[in-house]
Design a protein around this motif. Structure first.
Motif, PDB file in Angstrom:
ATOM      1  N   LYS A  63      -9.167 -14.046   9.000  1.00 47.81           N
ATOM      2  CA  LYS A  63      -8.276 -12.773   9.139  1.00 47.81           C
ATOM      3  C   LYS A  63      -7.836 -12.584   7.882  1.00 47.81           C
ATOM      4  O   LYS A  63      -7.155 -13.542   7.112  1.00 47.81           O
ATOM      5  N   LEU A  64      -7.685 -11.163   7.543  1.00 47.64           N
ATOM      6  CA  LEU A  64      -7.240 -10.792   6.120  1.00 47.64           C
ATOM      7  C   LEU A  64      -5.664 -10.905   6.209  1.00 47.64           C
ATOM      8  O   LEU A  64      -5.059 -10.596   7.127  1.00 47.64           O
ATOM      9  N   PRO A  65      -5.181 -11.297   4.904  1.00 45.97           N
ATOM     10  CA  PRO A  65      -3.717 -11.265   4.635  1.00 45.97           C
ATOM     11  C   PRO A  65      -3.175  -9.895   4.246  1.00 45.97           C
ATOM     12  O   PRO A  65      -2.856  -9.624   3.150  1.00 45.97           O
ATOM     13  N   ILE A  66      -3.400  -8.882   5.183  1.00 45.06           N
ATOM     14  CA  ILE A  66      -3.089  -7.531   5.128  1.00 45.06           C
ATOM     15  C   ILE A  66      -1.669  -7.440   4.372  1.00 45.06           C
ATOM     16  O   ILE A  66      -1.508  -6.453   3.455  1.00 45.06           O
ATOM     17  N   GLU A  67      -0.827  -7.994   4.952  1.00 49.56           N
ATOM     18  CA  GLU A  67       0.540  -7.454   4.333  1.00 49.56           C
ATOM     19  C   GLU A  67       0.860  -8.078   2.761  1.00 49.56           C
ATOM     20  O   GLU A  67       1.283  -7.266   1.963  1.00 49.56           O
ATOM     21  N   GLU A  68       0.444  -9.232   2.646  1.00 53.12           N
ATOM     22  CA  GLU A  68       0.166  -9.679   1.112  1.00 53.12           C
ATOM     23  C   GLU A  68      -0.741  -8.729   0.264  1.00 53.12           C
ATOM     24  O   GLU A  68      -0.328  -8.541  -1.019  1.00 53.12           O
ATOM     25  N   GLN A  69      -1.860  -8.441   0.788  1.00 52.07           N
ATOM     26  CA  GLN A  69      -2.577  -7.466   0.227  1.00 52.07           C
ATOM     27  C   GLN A  69      -1.812  -5.993  -0.313  1.00 52.07           C
ATOM     28  O   GLN A  69      -2.038  -5.883  -1.257  1.00 52.07           O
ATOM     29  N   LEU A  70      -1.311  -5.532   0.729  1.00 49.84           N
ATOM     30  CA  LEU A  70      -0.475  -4.468   0.446  1.00 49.84           C
ATOM     31  C   LEU A  70       0.687  -4.707  -0.579  1.00 49.84           C
ATOM     32  O   LEU A  70       0.953  -3.658  -1.440  1.00 49.84           O
ATOM     33  N   GLU A  71       1.250  -5.619  -0.444  1.00 46.31           N
ATOM     34  CA  GLU A  71       2.333  -6.084  -1.499  1.00 46.31           C
ATOM     35  C   GLU A  71       1.649  -6.094  -2.889  1.00 46.31           C
ATOM     36  O   GLU A  71       2.458  -5.844  -3.673  1.00 46.31           O
ATOM     37  N   MET A  72       0.570  -6.783  -2.844  1.00 48.87           N
ATOM     38  CA  MET A  72      -0.034  -6.859  -4.281  1.00 48.87           C
ATOM     39  C   MET A  72      -0.498  -5.724  -4.712  1.00 48.87           C
ATOM     40  O   MET A  72      -0.086  -5.329  -6.131  1.00 48.87           O
ATOM     41  N   ILE A  73      -0.908  -4.855  -3.891  1.00 45.68           N
ATOM     42  CA  ILE A  73      -1.595  -3.410  -4.586  1.00 45.68           C
ATOM     43  C   ILE A  73      -0.223  -2.737  -4.986  1.00 45.68           C
ATOM     44  O   ILE A  73      -0.390  -2.018  -5.998  1.00 45.68           O
ATOM     45  N   ARG A  74       0.812  -2.550  -4.409  1.00 46.07           N
ATOM     46  CA  ARG A  74       1.971  -2.134  -4.678  1.00 46.07           C
ATOM     47  C   ARG A  74       2.615  -2.468  -6.172  1.00 46.07           C
ATOM     48  O   ARG A  74       3.157  -1.803  -6.848  1.00 46.07           O
ATOM     49  N   LYS A  75       2.557  -3.795  -6.349  1.00 44.31           N
ATOM     50  CA  LYS A  75       2.929  -4.418  -7.484  1.00 44.31           C
ATOM     51  C   LYS A  75       2.058  -3.881  -8.727  1.00 44.31           C
ATOM     52  O   LYS A  75       2.669  -3.773  -9.844  1.00 44.31           O
ATOM     53  N   ILE A  76       0.582  -4.062  -8.681  1.00 40.70           N
ATOM     54  CA  ILE A  76      -0.030  -3.361  -9.686  1.00 40.70           C
ATOM     55  C   ILE A  76      -0.031  -2.065  -9.597  1.00 40.70           C
ATOM     56  O   ILE A  76      -0.239  -1.313 -10.928  1.00 40.70           O
ATOM     57  N   LEU A  77      -0.066  -1.155  -8.811  1.00 40.99           N
ATOM     58  CA  LEU A  77      -0.017   0.205  -8.618  1.00 40.99           C
ATOM     59  C   LEU A  77       1.286   0.875  -8.403  1.00 40.99           C
ATOM     60  O   LEU A  77       1.280   1.317  -7.135  1.00 40.99           O
ATOM     61  N   PRO A  78       2.319   0.787  -9.036  1.00 36.97           N
ATOM     62  CA  PRO A  78       3.624   1.046  -8.467  1.00 36.97           C
ATOM     63  C   PRO A  78       3.682   2.668  -7.946  1.00 36.97           C
ATOM     64  O   PRO A  78       4.526   2.922  -7.032  1.00 36.97           O
ATOM     65  N   ASP A  79       2.797   3.552  -8.416  1.00 43.12           N
ATOM     66  CA  ASP A  79       2.954   4.774  -8.071  1.00 43.12           C
ATOM     67  C   ASP A  79       1.816   5.251  -7.290  1.00 43.12           C
ATOM     68  O   ASP A  79       1.961   6.610  -6.899  1.00 43.12           O
ATOM     69  N   ALA A  80       1.016   4.419  -6.708  1.00 45.53           N
ATOM     70  CA  ALA A  80       0.033   4.843  -5.790  1.00 45.53           C
ATOM     71  C   ALA A  80       0.419   5.216  -4.285  1.00 45.53           C
ATOM     72  O   ALA A  80       1.686   4.584  -3.807  1.00 45.53           O
ATOM     73  N   LYS A  81       0.092   6.150  -3.761  1.00 48.80           N
ATOM     74  CA  LYS A  81       0.445   6.594  -2.424  1.00 48.80           C
ATOM     75  C   LYS A  81      -0.612   6.387  -1.297  1.00 48.80           C
ATOM     76  O   LYS A  81      -0.430   6.198  -0.137  1.00 48.80           O
ATOM     77  N   LYS A  82      -2.066   6.697  -1.663  1.00 46.61           N
ATOM     78  CA  LYS A  82      -2.754   6.674  -0.748  1.00 46.61           C
ATOM     79  C   LYS A  82      -4.025   5.506  -1.188  1.00 46.61           C
ATOM     80  O   LYS A  82      -4.578   5.427  -2.062  1.00 46.61           O
ATOM     81  N   ILE A  83      -4.125   4.919   0.140  1.00 48.10           N
ATOM     82  CA  ILE A  83      -5.341   3.773  -0.082  1.00 48.10           C
ATOM     83  C   ILE A  83      -6.278   4.203   1.074  1.00 48.10           C
ATOM     84  O   ILE A  83      -6.159   4.299   2.075  1.00 48.10           O
ATOM     85  N   GLY A  84      -7.520   4.029   0.277  1.00 45.11           N
ATOM     86  CA  GLY A  84      -8.845   4.330   1.134  1.00 45.11           C
ATOM     87  C   GLY A  84      -9.498   3.224   1.610  1.00 45.11           C
ATOM     88  O   GLY A  84      -9.335   2.068   0.972  1.00 45.11           O
ATOM     89  N   ILE A  85      -9.971   3.279   2.836  1.00 43.36           N
ATOM     90  CA  ILE A  85     -10.768   1.975   3.520  1.00 43.36           C
ATOM     91  C   ILE A  85     -11.801   2.354   4.318  1.00 43.36           C
ATOM     92  O   ILE A  85     -11.815   3.350   5.024  1.00 43.36           O
ATOM     93  N   MET A  86     -13.122   1.863   3.891  1.00 42.90           N
ATOM     94  CA  MET A  86     -14.228   2.293   4.513  1.00 42.90           C
ATOM     95  C   MET A  86     -14.519   1.031   5.575  1.00 42.90           C
ATOM     96  O   MET A  86     -14.323  -0.132   5.075  1.00 42.90           O
ATOM     97  N   TYR A  87     -14.841   1.276   6.613  1.00 41.09           N
ATOM     98  CA  TYR A  87     -15.277   0.233   7.569  1.00 41.09           C
ATOM     99  C   TYR A  87     -16.557   0.653   8.528  1.00 41.09           C
ATOM    100  O   TYR A  87     -16.676   1.891   8.853  1.00 41.09           O
ATOM    101  N   THR A  88     -17.149  -0.391   9.288  1.00 44.92           N
ATOM    102  CA  THR A  88     -17.883  -0.077  10.129  1.00 44.92           C
ATOM    103  C   THR A  88     -17.432   0.254  11.485  1.00 44.92           C
ATOM    104  O   THR A  88     -16.886  -0.723  11.933  1.00 44.92           O
ATOM    105  N   THR A  89     -17.817   1.331  12.188  1.00 45.06           N
ATOM    106  CA  THR A  89     -16.998   1.490  13.287  1.00 45.06           C
ATOM    107  C   THR A  89     -17.628   0.613  14.687  1.00 45.06           C
ATOM    108  O   THR A  89     -16.717   0.336  15.480  1.00 45.06           O
ATOM    109  N   SER A  90     -18.817  -0.094  14.554  1.00 45.12           N
ATOM    110  CA  SER A  90     -19.032  -1.001  15.546  1.00 45.12           C
ATOM    111  C   SER A  90     -18.552  -2.223  15.496  1.00 45.12           C
ATOM    112  O   SER A  90     -18.950  -3.277  16.329  1.00 45.12           O
ATOM    113  N   GLU A  91     -18.059  -2.869  14.160  1.00 44.15           N
ATOM    114  CA  GLU A  91     -17.655  -3.937  13.953  1.00 44.15           C
ATOM    115  C   GLU A  91     -15.959  -4.377  14.423  1.00 44.15           C
ATOM    116  O   GLU A  91     -15.211  -3.575  13.791  1.00 44.15           O
TER     117      GLU A  91
END
Length: 250
Positions: free
Chosen positions: A65-93
């Motif tokens: 299971k991904l540490p999603i909250e920690e990942q979002l916090e990391m992205i915010r620290k590295i990209l302080p001005d970012a607004k939109k995050i793209g995610i690709m995924y397989t609909t059947s998974e």
């Protein structure tokens, strides 16, 4: 393959990722052969465990299971001005669908909007990547089998537009993702092996063992990618990294 294992009356079947875990359990359900899985993101959504993490039969293992909250916090620290995050995924998974839901639930806490793009096969990834890159400030990966198998394509297209791609585990960072609050799959494999050993030694039945998750994610960074994209990773993050890389694996 799963049916042949059951016919051969093996002592245990070990599987990697959600599709193979579900297939092996379905094949072995009428036998007494235990199934031990690893890298199943959401065993509950995959119907391998109930809501209390108890096995639905002779099946258990480990979740990545991904540490999603920690990942979002990391992205915010590295990209302080970012607004939109793209995610690709397989609909059947099932694991990817549940991860998307959690990303959406937590994104607002860090001031992000999630832009998702579903695919059904690897052939869909190039077009989906182009579509995402026109809408987002960065991309973050799941442990989605179809998307990760096409990671080179995603990275090539993203690099052309100078848009960072974040990984979900250390190997993706080695291959050219900027960073990850991710999983060490070697540690997860060892944890799974210990569970399998207990079953094979007769200490426990699979049906008596709740699935386990990895205890703590680690921060991984690729300074070569950061340099290429003109992004500065805060020094305090680099100093706390489990591992950082200054090359990109081919």
């Amino acid at each position: 393959i799963a049916d042949s294992f059951v016919s051969d009356k093996v002592d245990l079947i070990c599987t990697i990722a959600t599709p193979s875990a579900q297939t092996a359990y379905n094949a072995s359900m009428d036998s007494d052969i235990p199934v031990v899985y690893t890298a199943v993101t959401d065993p509950i959504a995959a119907e391998l465990a109930d809501k209390d993490k108890q096995p639905v039969g002779e099946v258990t293992g480990t979740s990545d299971k991904l540490p999603i909250e920690e990942q979002l916090e990391m992205i915010r620290k590295i990209l302080p001005d970012a607004k939109k995050i793209g995610i690709m995924y397989t609909t059947s998974e099932a694991n990817s669908v549940s991860a998307i839901a959690e990303y959406k639930e937590l994104a607002g806490k860090f001031g992000f909007e999630i832009i998702e793009k579903g695919v059904t096969a690897a052939a869909d990834v190039p077009l989906a990547t182009d579509d995402l890159l026109d809408q987002v400030d960065c991309i973050t990966n799941l442990t989605d089998n179809t998307v990760v198998s096409s990671l080179a394509t995603v990275l090539e297209k993203a690099n052309e537009k100078k848009i960072p791609v974040f990984g979900s585990e250390v190997e993706q960072v080695k291959l050219g993702c900027l960073a990850a609050e991710g999983i060490d799959y070697i540690s997860l494999g060892k944890q799974t092996g210990k569970m399998a050993a207990r079953i094979l030694k007769g200490e426990k039945q699979a049906s008596q063992m709740k699935f386990e998750t990895i205890t703590k994610p680690g921060f991984y960074a690729n300074t070569k990618v950061a340099e290429t994209l003109g992004i500065e990773i805060p020094q305090d993050m680099l100093s706390e990294a489990v591992e950082s890389f200054d090359t990109i694996e081919k």
